[in-house]
Design an enzyme around this catalytic site. Structure first.
Site, short mmCIF file in Angstrom:
data_model
loop_
_atom_site.label_atom_id
_atom_site.label_comp_id
_atom_site.label_asym_id
_atom_site.label_seq_id
_atom_site.Cartn_x
_atom_site.Cartn_y
_atom_site.Cartn_z
N ARG A 47 -11.93 -5.40 8.54
CA ARG A 47 -11.14 -6.05 9.60
C ARG A 47 -11.16 -5.25 10.88
NH1 ARG A 47 -6.36 -7.23 5.31
NH2 ARG A 47 -7.35 -5.45 4.33
N ASN A 58 -7.45 -9.98 3.31
CA ASN A 58 -8.44 -9.00 2.85
C ASN A 58 -9.76 -9.65 2.41
OD1 ASN A 58 -8.16 -9.97 0.24
ND2 ASN A 58 -6.58 -8.48 -0.29
N ASN A 101 0.81 -1.21 0.00
CA ASN A 101 0.00 0.00 0.00
C ASN A 101 0.84 1.26 0.00
OD1 ASN A 101 -2.96 0.03 0.02
ND2 ASN A 101 -2.70 -1.59 1.52
N LYS A 114 -19.71 -1.61 5.09
CA LYS A 114 -20.55 -1.44 3.90
C LYS A 114 -21.47 -2.65 3.70
CE LYS A 114 -17.10 -0.48 1.00
NZ LYS A 114 -16.60 0.01 -0.30
N GLY A 119 -10.56 0.65 7.17
CA GLY A 119 -11.05 0.66 8.55
C GLY A 119 -12.53 0.35 8.68
N TRP A 120 -13.08 -0.41 7.72
CA TRP A 120 -14.49 -0.77 7.92
C TRP A 120 -14.76 -2.27 7.85
CZ3 TRP A 120 -15.15 3.29 3.63
CH2 TRP A 120 -14.71 2.79 2.40
N CYS A 138 -7.08 -1.05 9.37
CA CYS A 138 -6.68 -1.96 8.29
C CYS A 138 -6.42 -1.05 7.11
CB CYS A 138 -7.76 -2.99 8.02
SG CYS A 138 -9.44 -2.33 7.94
#
Lengths: 485, 621
Positions: B342, B273, B248, B378, B339-340, B336
């Site tokens: 893991r 992931n 990343n 989500k 952040g929504w 992560c």
């Protein structure tokens, strides 16, 4: 023979480690003819720690400086570590344990010396006369035998054929028979070379042969050893654990045994057929199948007494060679000769049945664990010897105590019984899909995982059930004295 | 409905995927606007919500008809045989349309009407109040305050409006930090541990690239550190595998450099992931759903799917959090990538280990509302509520429920709720029957006016509360204050009751749970009765001066003897409403189980010769 010859060092100072969950114990270690004792110092708790030497499966010694360490792997799958002061003492004690734990003689074994308070010799040895499971209404029978001695010449035996004919004739009109051979067709055929074989179709009209190969002997023992090895490794990755669980094939053997028993039971219950089960000797996988089939069909074999009777009849009196099969458990380094966990396989299948029908067996997991422990090493005489004949010769019935009388003592009941038992008159058809079978953690991981949460939960179940009985039985509490007010 | 061409097909067969001898139920298939309904000849109904359908497949025509295989998101698989291909084709096309909606407004929740008025509906939505929850945790306090920085979703669209931050973190610091974090998701409070004064905070990855810094972000982390008087350092837990986080950096994102932040202890915990998780579960389901599976196949499939390894990693990360808080009184910041996913898993599980409140029925609802719904997991994308990018679909929340299930297995007395509760919640994240899980963040939910147009799930679950209670629950037990699960490999098992929920024949035939729950309930009832009766007796005694109780009186107060124990056990009971999962079946059927291919031999007639001789044998008898 004197045990004292085998005991070179009678006692030493030692510390005992019993796994991550229990605190270590310090005190004086002492070897006697049948036991290893650890007596804590006078200021400590008066409790004596006691281990039957017979239950030691393998022993490993290590010395460093002026101390030594003995690792004892027990037949009940426990691993114990003894840290002993003195190199000489360590080596001597290890040698004594080694010698005393593997004595061959039956009549000098501990059951012949064990005289517990509250039990009388000769109690609980007598069950009903041996009798195969017999459905009185439907008149189907379940029989077991060993292989017929066909031999390379394809011999026949008129009496044997007449016997099987008579079985069908004695059943309901039109009944058919099935012979469940627990070997593959190939193996059964090969057995002819050594004088055995399997029933020829033409010689036994009305009977149809089915082959359901079940693992036995050395492969079964190795499966057990590999599983126990895998269960002892706390650090392994998930991948490693799952591949070992698949690789040891233990659950595959459980599945095969259960489905064969279901097949036999289904033949009786649904097809109204007579079933004859045999392998080679009729003393191993045959018994797994016949005893499980009875548990599936017969509600009376699911009670505490009925199950004990089943084990007594279908295993002990049927001549399962306990002494040979259970000489060593999963830790022995010696190449297995006659050892095989056939009885454990049966217990595991019963456990699976109990998991799927949690209300239908009167006994609980504790009973199955006790049977496993006692089959491998026991102060009782029940699992001694290999056959009825041997037991007679050794006078086991008159000179040792029966396990059943030990288990049926009141104080044992809570551990052994299923608090939720409700008699179920129906047959129990378990699912044998791999998703429905589980590793018996209570046995294979008994000493490696902390038992508290599940034991506490079990305690709570007991409490709810006893509360239930109490409240159900209770009347408004008006005592006589209150009435006289 | 323009998508429905055939509403009713007769003589349809429903196959059971695990039973022997292709046993089939014949019945009638109905297609409604919201459900597919099959009524078999026993009048037993199987309802399948269109939103639950993950895939529909039409197989090659056979002699008996046209096979239609439907896979559902709640892991139900149904296999129909429709006699006429034409009908099958119509149903297939309709289901393809009906199971994938293009607009939120077409989801079931917008038409579902449980006959409640507006105020009842509103009260339902107010049942779980997060402001109340933060108060329960002990914030705001001298170190933590409610920030209005995100009042109009200005700083971060995917966060809720109400956010708790360290009191010393000024608005410019917050704004600065949010610009340095993926999707503006700056560090905020997720859970506050009152007695340790330690906090679990969450955020997304920093936009650090190879060398970028942000003073405001560094200040905000320091402020979190300082808000904990008990410990001067804090942990920063990156839940990704190290390699992913490094990759990343090349895209201008990455992870915190320990040198730039004072007093942080940085670590990776290596959870894979959403894409890895999606294919892992897919592989697992392929294996466990195959017919004639051997024990070896199942375990090597479990292994190669990696699913249990992932579950172990998620739970392991939660243990890291709980340990930092309890043994070191240290605060922890979790992130992560965005952040929504893991982060939601790890923060919520960490709180669940630390705080017994989240292990109650209501507390668990609060936990889901807080760490999942409000912080912008989500749901609509992950559950594929609308026809969208299949790469956004992932069983992250299912995996969280599985972690909770593993905890309930390890600590059977620590949870107020039972497995049926978890299964029911799982059912509804996909059902789109209630508004809670629709949309991907709070802002979107407000725009959809969900609180006006749909109902909240929680009051309906609370109404059925008794069904979801664990009879073994020990709320006061001290040993369960903080859970310390053992994450050794053999503690992880295949969750049959989730992934084979609808495969009746695979489950235990009797439910201990129901029995104990009933006994427990009855014990309470009887104890109350006894108390009542005793007080009545006392009253009577006081009234009657001579103190003699008549026999009639005694009889009248004797409670009815409950004859529940035996009668209960031979009745079929349904745990979940509206579906047939997890039932108690005492009478099992050998035909449900494929004991062996030989079983069929039983039914084969014997060869003629044999039966002749057999007849002779019988005559001699």
């Amino acid at each position: 023979m004197e045990f004292s010859e085998l005991i070179r060092t009678g006692q030493a100072q030692a510390e005992l480690l019993r796994g991550p969950e229990a605190p270590p114990l310090r005190g004086t270690l002492c070897v006697t003819g049948h036991h290893l004792l650890l007596s804590p110092g006078p200021q400590a708790t008066p409790d004596l720690w006691l281990l039957l030497l017979r239950s030691v499966d393998s022993i490993e010694k290590r010395v460093a400086g002026d101390c030594g360490t003995i690792t004892l792997r027990c037949k009940d799958l426990r691993v114990l570590q003894l840290d002993i002061e003195g190199v000489e003492a360590t080596l001597n004690i290890a040698r004594s344990i080694e010698a005393l734990s593997s004595l061959e003689s039956v009549i000098t074994s501990f059951p012949f010396f064990y005289r517990p308070k509250g039990l009388r010799l000769g109690d609980a040895w007598h069950f009903h006369p041996p009798e195969r499971y017999y459905k009185r209404v439907a008149r189907e029978v379940l029989l077991r035998s060993s292989q017929p001695l066909i031999g390379p010449q394809k011999r026949r035996c008129a009496e044997d054929e007449a016997l099987l004919r008579a079985v069908l004739a004695g059943s309901r009109p039109g009944a058919r028979g099935f012979i469940v051979d627990t070997r593959s067709a190939q193996t059964a055929k090969q057995a002819r070379m050594t004088g055995g074989g399997t029933e020829a179709k033409a010689a036994y009209p009305g009977w149809k042969r089915l082959h359901r190969p079940l693992e036995r002997g050395r492969p079964l023992q190795e499966s057990f050893v590999h599983l126990v090895e895998a269960c002892g490794d706390l650090e392994q990755s998930m991948d490693h654990w799952l591949s070992r669980l698949a690789g040891c094939r233990w659950l595959a053997h459980v599945k095969e045994a259960l489905s064969t028993a279901c097949l036999a039971a289904q033949g009786m219950e649904r097809e109204g057929a007579c079933i004859l089960v045999h392998g080679a000797e009729g003393t191993d996988s045959t018994l797994v199948v016949t005893s499980l089939a009875q548990l599936i069909l017969d509600p009376s074999s699911r009670t505490m007494a009925g199950f004990q009777e089943l084990v007594e009849r279908e295993w002990i009196q049927a001549g399962h060679p306990f002494q040979l099969r259970c000489a060593h458990s999963a830790f022995s380094h010696a190449r297995p000769k006659h050892e095989a966990p056939t009885f454990l396989l049966f217990l595991d299948c019963v456990w699976q049945l109990g998991r799927q029908f949690p209300l239908s067996l009167e006994f609980g997991e504790g009973m199955l664990l006790a049977l496993f422990d006692h089959a491998y090493a026991s102060p009782f005489g029940t699992f001694l010897c290999n056959s009825e004949q041997e037991r007679c010769l050794c006078e086991v019935r008159t000179r040792t105590h029966s396990l059943w009388s030990g288990l049926n003592q009141l104080k044992e009941q809570r551990k052994l019984r299923n608090p939720l038992y409700v008699p179920n008159p129906l047959a129990l058809w378990p699912s044998v899909e791999p998703q429905s079978l589980r590793l018996w953690q209570g046995l294979f991981l008994r000493w490696t995982r902390p038992p508290e949460p599940s034991e506490a939960a079990w305690e709570k179940v007991w409490q709810i059930v006893t509360d239930q009985e109490k409240t159900e039985g209770s009347q408004p509490t008006v005592s006589a004295s209150e009435l006289q007010l | 409905m323009e998508h429905i061409r055939t509403t009713k097909v007769e003589q349809v067969k429903l196959l059971d995927r695990f039973s022997s001898s292709n046993k089939a139920l014949t019945g009638t298939l109905y297609l409604t606007a919201t459900h597919l309904l099959f009524i078999d000849f026993h009048q037993k109904e199987t309802w399948i919500l269109h939103h639950h359908i993950a895939s529909v497949e039409k197989l090659a025509l056979t002699t008996s008809g046209c096979p239609l295989v439907i896979q559902c998101k709640n892991f139900r698989t149904v296999h129909f045989i429709v006699p006429r291909e034409r009908d099958c084709h119509d149903i297939y096309n309709s289901l393809l349309q009906l199971s994938k909606q293009a607009k939120y407004e077409d989801l079931y929740a917008f038409s579902y009407n449980p006959k409640q008025n507006d105020s009842e509906r509103l009260r339902g939505w107010q049942l779980i109040d997060l402001a109340e929850e933060y108060q329960r945790m002990g914030v705001p306090n001298s170190n933590w305050q409610l920030s209005d920085a995100n009042r109009d979703y200005k700083i971060c669209e995917t966060y809720p409006k109400e956010l708790y931050v360290p009191r010393i973190a000024s608005k410019p610091i917050i704004v600065g930090s949010s610009k340095f974090r993926s999707k503006g998701r700056f560090p905020v409070l997720s859970y506050y541990h009152q007695s340790k004064e330690a906090a679990i905070c969450r955020c997304s990855q920093p936009l650090s690239g190879f060398s970028a810094r942000c003073l405001e972000d560094e200040h905000l982390l320091q402020a979190i550190s300082k808000a904990n008087p008990a410990n001067h350092y804090m942990y920063v837990v990156d839940t990704r595998p190290r390699l992913n986080a490094m990759a990343n950096r090349a895209a201008g994102k990455g992870y915190e450099n320990e040198d730039n932040y004072s007093n942080i202890r940085f670590q990776f915990v290596g959870i894979e992931n959403i894409h890895v998780m999606r294919s892992s579960l897919q592989r697992l389901l392929e294996v466990s759903g195959s017919r004639g599976l051997s024990v070896g196949d199942l375990y090597s499939g479990l292994q190669s799917s990696g699913w249990l390894r992932h579950v172990q990693a998620v739970l392991g990360a939660a243990v890291v959090l709980a340990k930092a808080v309890t043994t070191e009184s240290a605060s922890v910041l979790v992130h992560c990538s965005d952040g929504w996913d893991r982060t939601s898993q790890v923060c919520s599980l960490g709180s669940l280990l630390l705080d017994p409140y989240y292990r109650t029925v209501r507390g668990f609802m609060v936990l889901i509302e807080k760490d999942w719904i409000s912080f912008g997991h989500k749901f609509s994308e992950r559950c594929g509520h609308l026809d969208g990018d299949p790469k956004e679909v992932s069983p992250v929340f299912t995996q969280f429920l599985e972690c909770v299930w593993h905890l309930t297995e390890q600590f059977p007395q620590a949870f107020e709720f039972n497995e049926a509760f978890l299964l029911q919640i799982h059912e509804h994240i996909h059902s789109c029957q209630f508004g809670n899980f629709i949309g991907n963040c709070q802002k979107e939910r407000e725009e959809l006016k969900l609180k006006e147009k749909t109902y909240s799930l929680w009051p309906f679950l609370l109404e059925d509360r008794v069904k979801y209670l664990n009879p073994l629950y020990q709320p006061q037990a001290q040993e369960f204050a903080v859970l310390e699960p053992n994450t050794v490999s053999f503690n992880f098992k295949f969750w049959r009751n989730m992934y084979h929920q609808f495969d009746r024949t695979l489950h235990p035939r009797q439910s201990v749970f129901n029995i104990i729950a009933n006994m427990n309930e009855q014990n309470k009832q009887l104890e109350n009765d006894i108390k009542d009766l005793e007080s009545q007796i006392k009253q009577c005694k006081n009234k009657q001066a001579d103190g003699v109780l008549t026999k009639e009186l005694l009889n009248s107060v004797r409670p009815e003897s409950p004859t529940l124990k035996t009668s209960l056990c031979f009745k079929e009971q349904t745990l979940l409403p509206g579906n047939d999962a997890l039932r108690t079946i005492d009478s099992s059927n050998p035909a449900d189980n494929r004991y062996s291919e030989y079983a069929e031999e039983f039914s084969k007639p014997d060869p003629a010769v044999v039966s002749l001789e057999y007849g002779v044998a019988r005559m001699t008898c």
